[in-house]
Design an enzyme around this catalytic site. Structure first.
Site, PDB file in Angstrom:
ATOM      1  N   GLY A 177      35.077  44.093  37.015  1.00 53.34           N
ATOM      2  CA  GLY A 177      35.025  42.581  36.555  1.00 53.34           C
ATOM      3  C   GLY A 177      34.446  41.687  37.150  1.00 53.34           C
ATOM      4  N   GLY A 178      34.051  40.264  37.106  1.00 48.73           N
ATOM      5  CA  GLY A 178      33.006  39.211  37.444  1.00 48.73           C
ATOM      6  C   GLY A 178      32.842  39.086  38.297  1.00 48.73           C
ATOM      7  N   GLY A 412      -3.843  49.913  44.112  1.00 45.15           N
ATOM      8  CA  GLY A 412      -2.760  48.349  44.459  1.00 45.15           C
ATOM      9  C   GLY A 412      -1.848  47.901  45.127  1.00 45.15           C
ATOM     10  N   ALA A 413      -1.306  49.287  44.929  1.00 44.74           N
ATOM     11  CA  ALA A 413      -0.405  49.935  46.691  1.00 44.74           C
ATOM     12  C   ALA A 413      -1.322  49.260  47.865  1.00 44.74           C
ATOM     13  CB  ALA A 413      -0.011  51.091  46.539  1.00 44.74           C
TER      14      ALA A 413
HETATM   15  C1  HXC Z   1      47.968  39.667  39.600  1.00 49.39           C
HETATM   16  C2  HXC Z   1      47.762  41.985  40.273  1.00 49.39           C
HETATM   17  C3  HXC Z   1      46.740  41.218  40.157  1.00 49.39           C
HETATM   18  C4  HXC Z   1      45.877  40.136  39.567  1.00 49.39           C
HETATM   19  C5  HXC Z   1      47.179  42.852  40.875  1.00 49.39           C
HETATM   20  N1  HXC Z   1      48.069  42.789  40.992  1.00 49.39           N
HETATM   21  N2  HXC Z   1      45.840  42.632  40.938  1.00 49.39           N
HETATM   22  N3  HXC Z   1      48.328  40.129  40.266  1.00 49.39           N
HETATM   23  N4  HXC Z   1      46.802  39.840  38.967  1.00 49.39           N
HETATM   24  N5  HXC Z   1      44.743  41.009  38.665  1.00 49.39           N
HETATM   25  C6  HXC Z   1      49.736  42.938  41.904  1.00 49.39           C
HETATM   26  C7  HXC Z   1      50.408  43.539  41.205  1.00 49.39           C
HETATM   27  O1  HXC Z   1      50.769  42.902  39.724  1.00 49.39           O
HETATM   28  C8  HXC Z   1      51.057  44.341  42.557  1.00 49.39           C
HETATM   29  O2  HXC Z   1      51.751  42.974  42.558  1.00 49.39           O
HETATM   30  C9  HXC Z   1      50.305  45.038  43.708  1.00 49.39           C
HETATM   31  O3  HXC Z   1      49.596  43.443  43.285  1.00 49.39           O
HETATM   32  C10 HXC Z   1      49.949  45.828  43.316  1.00 49.39           C
HETATM   33  O4  HXC Z   1      49.271  46.440  42.997  1.00 49.39           O
HETATM   34  P1  HXC Z   1      49.659  47.816  42.110  1.00 49.39           P
HETATM   35  O5  HXC Z   1      48.844  47.992  40.591  1.00 49.39           O
HETATM   36  O6  HXC Z   1      50.484  48.315  42.066  1.00 49.39           O
HETATM   37  O7  HXC Z   1      48.681  48.105  42.928  1.00 49.39           O
HETATM   38  P2  HXC Z   1      47.756  50.488  42.490  1.00 49.39           P
HETATM   39  O8  HXC Z   1      48.473  51.008  41.669  1.00 49.39           O
HETATM   40  O9  HXC Z   1      47.007  50.323  44.577  1.00 49.39           O
HETATM   41  O10 HXC Z   1      46.137  49.660  42.089  1.00 49.39           O
HETATM   42  C11 HXC Z   1      45.538  48.708  41.971  1.00 49.39           C
HETATM   43  C12 HXC Z   1      44.720  48.169  40.915  1.00 49.39           C
HETATM   44  C13 HXC Z   1      45.529  47.433  39.764  1.00 49.39           C
HETATM   45  C14 HXC Z   1      44.092  49.149  40.342  1.00 49.39           C
HETATM   46  C15 HXC Z   1      43.945  46.602  41.312  1.00 49.39           C
HETATM   47  O11 HXC Z   1      46.581  46.513  40.788  1.00 49.39           O
HETATM   48  C16 HXC Z   1      45.271  46.496  38.893  1.00 49.39           C
HETATM   49  O12 HXC Z   1      44.659  47.457  37.949  1.00 49.39           O
HETATM   50  N6  HXC Z   1      44.884  44.923  38.848  1.00 49.39           N
HETATM   51  C17 HXC Z   1      44.553  44.668  37.642  1.00 49.39           C
HETATM   52  C18 HXC Z   1      43.423  44.740  37.841  1.00 49.39           C
HETATM   53  C19 HXC Z   1      42.759  43.146  36.406  1.00 49.39           C
HETATM   54  O13 HXC Z   1      42.391  44.310  35.304  1.00 49.39           O
HETATM   55  N7  HXC Z   1      42.146  42.627  37.242  1.00 49.39           N
HETATM   56  C20 HXC Z   1      41.417  41.632  36.175  1.00 49.39           C
HETATM   57  C21 HXC Z   1      39.905  42.205  36.601  1.00 49.39           C
HETATM   58  S1  HXC Z   1      38.947  40.496  35.817  1.00 49.39           S
HETATM   59  P3  HXC Z   1      53.867  43.583  42.627  1.00 49.39           P
HETATM   60  O14 HXC Z   1      54.262  42.461  42.767  1.00 49.39           O
HETATM   61  O15 HXC Z   1      54.027  44.724  41.853  1.00 49.39           O
HETATM   62  O16 HXC Z   1      53.732  44.298  44.086  1.00 49.39           O
HETATM   63  C22 HXC Z   1      38.882  39.537  36.681  1.00 49.39           C
HETATM   64  C23 HXC Z   1      37.452  38.694  36.449  1.00 49.39           C
HETATM   65  C24 HXC Z   1      36.664  38.113  37.219  1.00 49.39           C
HETATM   66  O17 HXC Z   1      38.431  40.068  38.134  1.00 49.39           O
HETATM   67  C25 HXC Z   1      35.553  36.525  36.999  1.00 49.39           C
HETATM   68  C26 HXC Z   1      35.239  36.096  38.049  1.00 49.39           C
HETATM   69  C27 HXC Z   1      33.677  35.854  36.425  1.00 49.39           C
END
Ligand code: HXC
Length: 522
Positions: A177-178, A412-413
């Protein structure tokens, strides 16, 4: 007699030490084990490798999140999932932030972001490089909009610091994402093969929205971004390799745009001849050769440090040292696509030129270019707009600019590869140089079309005319006669001449019109 519990200050010191020790464990043993099983180091282990032994100083270890939403009131996240601080890299101060995936997935909430803001502000005030080691699930979902705002503050600082301090990002885990935009705003992006990825939307969303099927790695892995998109400059083998290369890169960079260039002791001679260069240009004009060999021959100890090695290979950008001082090299590589300039090559070279100019690194250009790539694909991809970046980047650069024409330098290059009137301080050509508006065949087909078609023997007449055009332009003497190139040199003397010129031009200053900023064609 039992051991007495400490009291007063001693108790407070013990309390502090225990609290610190607990925080330093980050996500705990189980999570650390999981991180290692994935082939990744933890944030602390990464910082240990980035910094010279024992020099890292952590700041704001005790910061906590303050969200109470979605169960966060009951969740402790050590150091709020990010380690920030400063230390020495090759003896020079560098600031860094390392996201810790073992602590709530390194997710970025309000306080996590504020720690990163703090260390970036310190780097900017101190005028020292900033390195970000990213390993994060992205915006902390439970916290909501303060997380997004946190990213906003990072992007802002990335932008304000652009061209002021070097900024480097290493992607060492997920980035979706962002969140991808902070890395993209920094000067250099490293990725680790197999364990890191970057994309705006992941494979599941892509499948749902446009029905396309792609794996994480194909979509946004290190090799994809290093070879297809150009988003990443270095695809590295593992965490250790990645951090070693970050350290290498830092050794070429000044602390800031106000800092001196790093000088390392040089055992190579400024007078070293490169006899191998006398034989590098093939006898057949259409045959390629590897310009990387030319760059290596000229560099101190034949060492080059090459970003974007896998992307837009028709142009090389590289850091080298000449007499211990960094130099930025831009070179067409006739080994790939005849060294033609296309959209990607123009982007690659322009951004590199602007980086070098921002940080006072002199530019050395090797030109062997048949022109800009023709065809609808390139025209519709905006070769005009992208090619213009190269002209803009070279023209606005005020650092010493030296150009060496090795062979073709057409149209031009020719201008795009830092010709004299685009602002080169000194242009040299090898005896094999051909500086012309276009190649002889193409030129004669245009200017002598009628004469050739009405000749008794058109093929023979064409051959005659081509030979006369070649005699006029397929050499450096016409351009040398006009003062468009300063000097014709023996290939073997290239290092000698470049070293002497860099020494002569080292105090070059060029003053430009006062204005807010240029408007480079983006
Ligand atoms: C809160 C999060 C998190 C998040 C992971 N965790 N991502 N907590 N917010 N974004 C936490 C999980 O709940 C878990 O907590 C621990 O981190 C480990 O994550 P797992 O899922 O067990 O790890 P894994 O299986 O290795 O998977 C990794 C992952 C997955 C693929 C990154 O965690 C995931 O899909 N996370 C969400 C990704 C996402 O959609 N993020 C938002 C994107 S939008 P516990 O407590 O169980 O240990 C964004 C916008 C930014 O970022 C914009 C900026 C302008």
């Amino acid at each position: 007699m039992g051991t007495e519990e400490p009291k007063g200050t001693a108790a407070k010191i013990r309390e502090f030490e225990e609290a610190k020790e607990a925080l330093m464990k980050m996500g705990g043993e189980k999570m650390i084990e999981k991180q290692h099983e994935l082939g990744k180091l933890t944030a602390r282990e990464r910082l240990d490798r980035l910094y010279d032994l024992g020099t890292f100083q952590e700041i704001q270890l005790f910061v906590k999140h303050r969200s109470t939403l979605f169960g966060l009131d009951k969740k402790e996240i050590n150091a709020d999932g990010v380690i920030v601080g400063f230390g020495k890299v090759n003896g020079r101060t560098v600031f860094a932030a390392a996201q810790d995936f073992t602590s709530s997935g390194g997710s970025l909430g309000e306080m996590h972001a504020k720690k990163i803001w703090k260390v970036m502000d310190m780097a900017l005030d101190a005028r020292k490089p900033f390195v970000s080691l990213n390993d994060s699930g992205g915006a902390r979902i439970q916290e909501g909009v303060p997380s997004l705002d946190g990213y906003g503050g990072i992007f802002y600082r990335n932008t304000i610091g652009s061209g002021y301090i070097p900024q480097i990002t290493a992607i060492m885990g997920p980035t979706a994402g962002g969140a991808v935009y902070s890395p993209a705003l920094t000067d250099w992006v490293f990725m680790v093969k197999n364990t890191s990825y970057m994309y705006i939307t992941g494979p599941d969303v892509i499948k749902a929205v446009i029905g396309e099927e792609v794996t994480h790695d194909e979509l946004g892995g290190a090799v994809s971004h290093a070879s297809r998109s150009g988003v990443c400059h270095f695809a590295t083998e593992n965490d250790e390799d990645c951090i070693a290369k970050v350290r290498d890169l830092l050794s070429y960079l000044p602390d800031s745009c106000h800092g001196p260039l790093p000088l390392i002791e040089c055992e190579d001679s400024p007078d070293r001849e490169c006899p191998e260069l006398d034989e590098i240009i093939p006898d057949k004009a259409a045959r390629g050769y590897d310009m990387k060999k030319v760059v290596m021959s000229v560099a101190d100890n034949n060492v080059i440090f090459e970003p974007h090695e896998m992307w837009a290979k028709n142009v090389i950008v590289a850091f080298i040292r000449i007499m211990g001082k960094p130099v930025g090299v831009i070179a067409n590589n006739p080994r790939f696509g005849a060294g033609v300039l296309d959209v990607d090559a123009s982007d690659k070279a322009s951004r590199f030129i602007r980086f070098c100019d921002a940080f006072n690194i002199p530019l050395l250009t090797f030109s062997d270019v048949p022109g800009y790539m023709p065809g609808t694909k390139q025209e519709w991809a905006g070769i005009i707009r992208h090619g213009a970046k190269l002209l803009h980047a070279y023209s606005e650069a005020t650092v010493p600019k030296i150009t060496v024409v090795t062979r073709k330098d057409y149209g031009g290059a020719y201008i795009g590869m830092c010709s004299k009137n685009l602002g080169a301080d000194y242009v040299m050509a090898w005896p094999s140089a051909e500086i012309a508006v276009m190649g002889a065949e193409g030129a004669c087909n245009i200017i002598y079309r009628r004469e050739i078609s009405s000749a008794e023997d058109p093929a023979a007449r064409r051959a005659e005319l081509v030979a006369s055009y070649e005699k006029q332009f397929n050499n450096p003497y016409f351009a040398a006669g006009m003062g468009i190139i300063e000097e014709i040199i023996l290939p073997r003397d290239t290092r000698k001449r470049v070293a002497a010129l860099l020494e002569a031009l080292k105090d070059k200053t060029e003053v430009r019109l006062k204005k807010k900023h240029n408007n480079i064609p983006l």
